[in-house]
Design an enzyme around this catalytic site. Structure first.
Site, PDB file in Angstrom:
ATOM      1  N   GLY B  39       0.826  -1.203   0.000  1.00  0.00           N
ATOM      2  CA  GLY B  39       0.000   0.000   0.000  1.00  0.00           C
ATOM      3  C   GLY B  39       0.857   1.248   0.000  1.00  0.00           C
ATOM      4  O   GLY B  39       2.057   1.204   0.255  1.00  0.00           O
ATOM      5  N   TYR B  43       2.446   9.246   3.538  1.00  0.00           N
ATOM      6  CA  TYR B  43       3.615   9.035   4.392  1.00  0.00           C
ATOM      7  C   TYR B  43       4.738   8.301   3.679  1.00  0.00           C
ATOM      8  O   TYR B  43       5.888   8.434   3.989  1.00  0.00           O
ATOM      9  CB  TYR B  43       3.192   8.189   5.596  1.00  0.00           C
ATOM     10  CG  TYR B  43       2.555   6.892   5.165  1.00  0.00           C
ATOM     11  CD1 TYR B  43       3.328   5.775   4.869  1.00  0.00           C
ATOM     12  CD2 TYR B  43       1.167   6.798   4.976  1.00  0.00           C
ATOM     13  CE1 TYR B  43       2.767   4.614   4.412  1.00  0.00           C
ATOM     14  CE2 TYR B  43       0.601   5.631   4.520  1.00  0.00           C
ATOM     15  CZ  TYR B  43       1.403   4.544   4.237  1.00  0.00           C
ATOM     16  OH  TYR B  43       0.833   3.388   3.771  1.00  0.00           O
ATOM     17  N   LYS B  66       7.545  -0.611   6.497  1.00  0.00           N
ATOM     18  CA  LYS B  66       6.981   0.685   6.153  1.00  0.00           C
ATOM     19  C   LYS B  66       8.129   1.651   5.933  1.00  0.00           C
ATOM     20  O   LYS B  66       8.965   1.839   6.812  1.00  0.00           O
ATOM     21  CB  LYS B  66       6.083   1.162   7.309  1.00  0.00           C
ATOM     22  CG  LYS B  66       5.493   2.535   7.104  1.00  0.00           C
ATOM     23  CD  LYS B  66       4.519   2.849   8.235  1.00  0.00           C
ATOM     24  CE  LYS B  66       3.927   4.240   8.071  1.00  0.00           C
ATOM     25  NZ  LYS B  66       2.913   4.519   9.094  1.00  0.00           N
ATOM     26  N   ASP B 163      -5.988   9.321  13.735  1.00  0.00           N
ATOM     27  CA  ASP B 163      -6.300   8.707  12.444  1.00  0.00           C
ATOM     28  C   ASP B 163      -6.846   7.291  12.626  1.00  0.00           C
ATOM     29  O   ASP B 163      -6.460   6.376  11.906  1.00  0.00           O
ATOM     30  CB  ASP B 163      -5.061   8.707  11.537  1.00  0.00           C
ATOM     31  CG  ASP B 163      -5.417   8.527  10.068  1.00  0.00           C
ATOM     32  OD1 ASP B 163      -6.605   8.679   9.716  1.00  0.00           O
ATOM     33  OD2 ASP B 163      -4.513   8.221   9.271  1.00  0.00           O
TER      34      ASP B 163
END
Lengths: 329, 376
Positions: B39, B43, B66, B163
């Site tokens: 994904g 960010y 990430k 979030d």
């Protein structure tokens, strides 16, 4: 609208693969040390009527009949070499799963292997019990077990500020011990846990041959998965996300308190989980694998109270939450 | 996929492997074999990888990597990266918060960025919601309870996540939920605001889960923005579609009107909201029971007390846990709180890129030393 969900910051997941690809949780072969494969008893394959269920619940289940099937498949798979990466992982993982059968692990085998692999004096060859200390009152049992890894457990014994974690296989216990000892990663709510070997009580170290053979042949675990097909529910295939019909995808008759009292008769329950499945599905985790075995036997005993009450339900052993790799250092 | 061995002079990586496609560049320790991109967001990028070091354990260990990008150009992005990293370390070990395993900073272009290595989960809550998965009252109670336990832990350190949404809640097939993505989270304890201005940005949270006070730009807001998001998720668990799916900021407020009705006059006055045109149309509040006729009454009561225009009237996390809806799944022993507040005074240096870089490097080094990763 759905598009924006897909493109939103939903990262980490590509469930299309993790759902369908059962090799996800199957063991992959170790080229360095084949002995390790003796300890993997679960099969990462979906077959026959369980395949639907497995598409969502991707745990491997073991059945004797499926083992024979696999043996046959094994030969054909060796020939096909130029498969794409994913398929390779899958076939190799299946092959590796045959090792437990070929080598037919026994207590002696386990002892032999572990003593070979452990050269450090402090390590008892057949020790499969790691004691976790430094547990405070702010840590619930589930919080601690959530951080345990290495392999499936036989049982958990609780003391006021320590836990005895009995792995089924010594090799898994050793991995967890090393992880806890050598890394700073074994943390519960910000506090580092300490691990040590259980030294006393020689009897506790040996898993009864009867129990071990049940574990190896029936894939027994301390977790039971109980599920029920929803009648008249259309299942959409494919990986695309969609808005499901809320009322059809919601069952209003599941009573957890009742489930708890029904299953508590066989031994203390550690946790009841809300399993992700297209069937109505929940899990029952016991502290001791024996209690799960007893519950499952009673459940499947035709005419028993539990059997009658849950006659529309199916039951399987589920993957232990501790059955995942420890982060190696 | 390109996989080359290099001996770049990075402080931690002895040998590394890279992954490159049209727009994504990853450089990681050679123990990790990158599988694919999972994904993307503002960010950076997330991919899945196999940790080959775990292979001799016999269990394949898949992890998520990430990569937080653009952090070396913009102070605010670097601050967010440091916040995220600090918070992941700070909250490590809670059963409902994603588990950080390893960290790296890479300066070599085009791979530069902060790399966070985390446990990979099978699903996220959005994937679960929008699929064939069967729910029951127990499922919804248990999912919500786990989210609440995670948020309780976060809020107890005076941190707001800002979030919360289904896509940021990871789910294992066994039904364990873990909150992730602290990219927008921040500390709010006034003691740590000493040396820098107290204004905090309103432009946070994904639109559909954005509390009205964020849209209507009230100057101050608090933990109740997370409570609002929790309410949206609860509704979504029953309705199996987003509760307020606004296509843009204006429509978002309109979506709230359609279900909650117009905000009460006293609330508009209290916060000095400028509603003008939107308030012309009169909407009547839709009863939650009409929307979700099959939902148990305890859940309806909960929705009534969470999704309120006036954020000061929303229940706190503790009050929600005390509600009847959770009495069957609640376990007091599994609801820990943090014993210290989150210190974000590093943000005092918010306009000095080189100091911030040092802070980042220190944090990574400290984590590695604590965990003895890459230390001989």
């Amino acid at each position: 609208m759905l598009k924006s969900i897909i493109h939103s910051e939903t990262y980490l997941i590509n469930s299309s693969n993790s759902i369908n690809d059962t090799s996800n949780c199957a063991r992959i072969p170790s080229l360095k040390n084949e002995n390790n494969n003796r300890y993997s008893t679960l099969l990462g394959t979906s077959n026959s009527k369980r395949s639907n269920f497995l598409k969502v619940c991707s745990w491997p289940f073991q059945r004797i009949e499926s083992l024979n099937e696999l043996k046959r498949e094994d030969d054909t798979e060796v020939r096909s070499t130029d498969l794409e990466e994913k398929a390779m992982t899958f076939s190799t993982s299946r092959r590796s799963n045959l090792f437990p059968l070929r080598n037919n692990p026994s207590l002696e085998n386990i002892k032999k292997v572990s003593s070979r692999s452990s050269k450090k004096g402090s390590f008892e060859p057949s020790n499969r019990c790691v004691v976790i200390t430094n547990i405070t009152s702010s840590m619930g049992i589930n919080s601690v077990i959530q951080q345990v890894c290495g392999g499936p457990l036989e049982k958990i014994v609780r003391h006021s500020n320590s836990l005895e974690i009995y792995f089924i296989f010594p090799e898994h216990a050793k991995q967890f011990y090393m992880y806890g000892k050598n890394s700073g990663l074994l943390i519960v709510n910000g506090l580092k846990l300490k691990v040590q070997w259980l030294l006393d009580d020689e009897n506790n170290q040996i898993i009864s041959p009867n129990l071990l053979s049940q574990i190896l042949h029936n894939g027994c675990r301390r977790c039971l998965i109980i599920s029920k097909v929803i009648p008249n529910k259309k299942i959409r295939t494919g990986d695309k996300m969609f808005y499901p019909e809320p009322e059809i995808h919601y069952s209003s008759y599941l009573n957890v308190s009742e489930i708890r009292s029904d299953f508590n008769k066989f031994g203390e329950i550690m946790d009841i989980g809300s399993v992700i499945s297209r069937k109505l599905c929940f899990s029952v985790f016991y502290y001791d694998i024996k209690h799960a075995i007893n519950a499952k036997n009673e459940f499947e005993l035709i005419g028993s109270e539990l059997n009658l009450k849950y006659k529309d339900w199916s039951i399987w052993y589920g993957k232990d939450i501790t059955d995942r790799a420890c982060f190696a250092l | 996929m390109a996989s080359i061995k290099t001996n770049k002079s990075n402080s931690y990586l002895k040998s590394c492997s890279t992954y490159t496609d049209n727009e994504n560049h990853f450089l990681v320790d050679s123990r990790y074999e990158i599988i694919r991109i999972l994904g993307k967001g503002s960010y950076g990028v997330v991919c899945s990888a196999i940790d080959t070091k775990s292979i001799n354990s016999g269990i394949e260990h898949k992890i998520a990597i990430k990569k937080v990008t653009k952090i070396f150009n913009k102070e605010i992005l670097l601050i967010r990266a440091i916040r995220e990293l600090k918070l992941m370390k700070f909250f490590k070990g809670h059963k409902n918060i994603a588990n950080l395993l390893d960290l790296d900073v890479v300066y070599i272009k085009p791979y530069e960025g902060l790399y966070c290595f985390q446990e990979l989960c099978d699903l996220d809550l959005a994937r679960v919601l929008y699929s064939n998965v069967q729910f029951s009252e127990f499922h919804i109670q248990n999912f919500m309870y786990q989210i609440l336990c995670g948020v309780k832990y976060i809020h107890s350190a005076d941190v707001i996540h800002r979030d919360l949404k289904p896509g940021n809640i990871l789910v294992t097939t066994q039904g364990t939920l873990k909150i992730c993505d602290f990219g927008l989270a921040r500390g709010i304890n006034p003691n740590f605001f000493k040396n820098h201005q107290t204004t905090i940005t309103n432009y946070v949270a994904t639109r559909w889960y954005r509390a009205p006070e964020l849209i209507l730009s009230t100057k101050s807001y608090n933990k109740s923005v997370d409570i609002w998001a929790i309410g949206c998720i609860l509704g979504e668990l029953f309705g199996r579609r987003p509760l307020f799916p606004g296509k843009n900021s204006n429509e978002q407020i309109h979506e709230l009107f359609k279900i909650l009705g117009n905000p009460p006059l006293e609330v508009i006055k209290k916060y000095n909201w400028k509603l003008d045109g939107v308030n012309w149309v009169k909407y009547k509040q839709i009863k939650w029971k009409t929307l979700y006729p099959f939902a148990p009454n305890d859940a309806i009561t909960l929705l009534d007390k969470i999704l309120l225009w006036d954020y000061k009237k929303r229940l706190s996390i503790e009050e929600i846990l005390n509600m009847n809806f959770f009495k069957n799944v609640r376990n007091y022993y599994e609801e820990p709180i943090m014993n210290q507040l989150f210190n974000f005074s590093f943000e005092d240096n918010s306009n000095n890129l080189s100091i911030l870089k040092e802070v980042l490097e220190c944090e990574v080094k400290e984590f590695k030393e604590m965990n003895k990763i890459g230390v001989e």
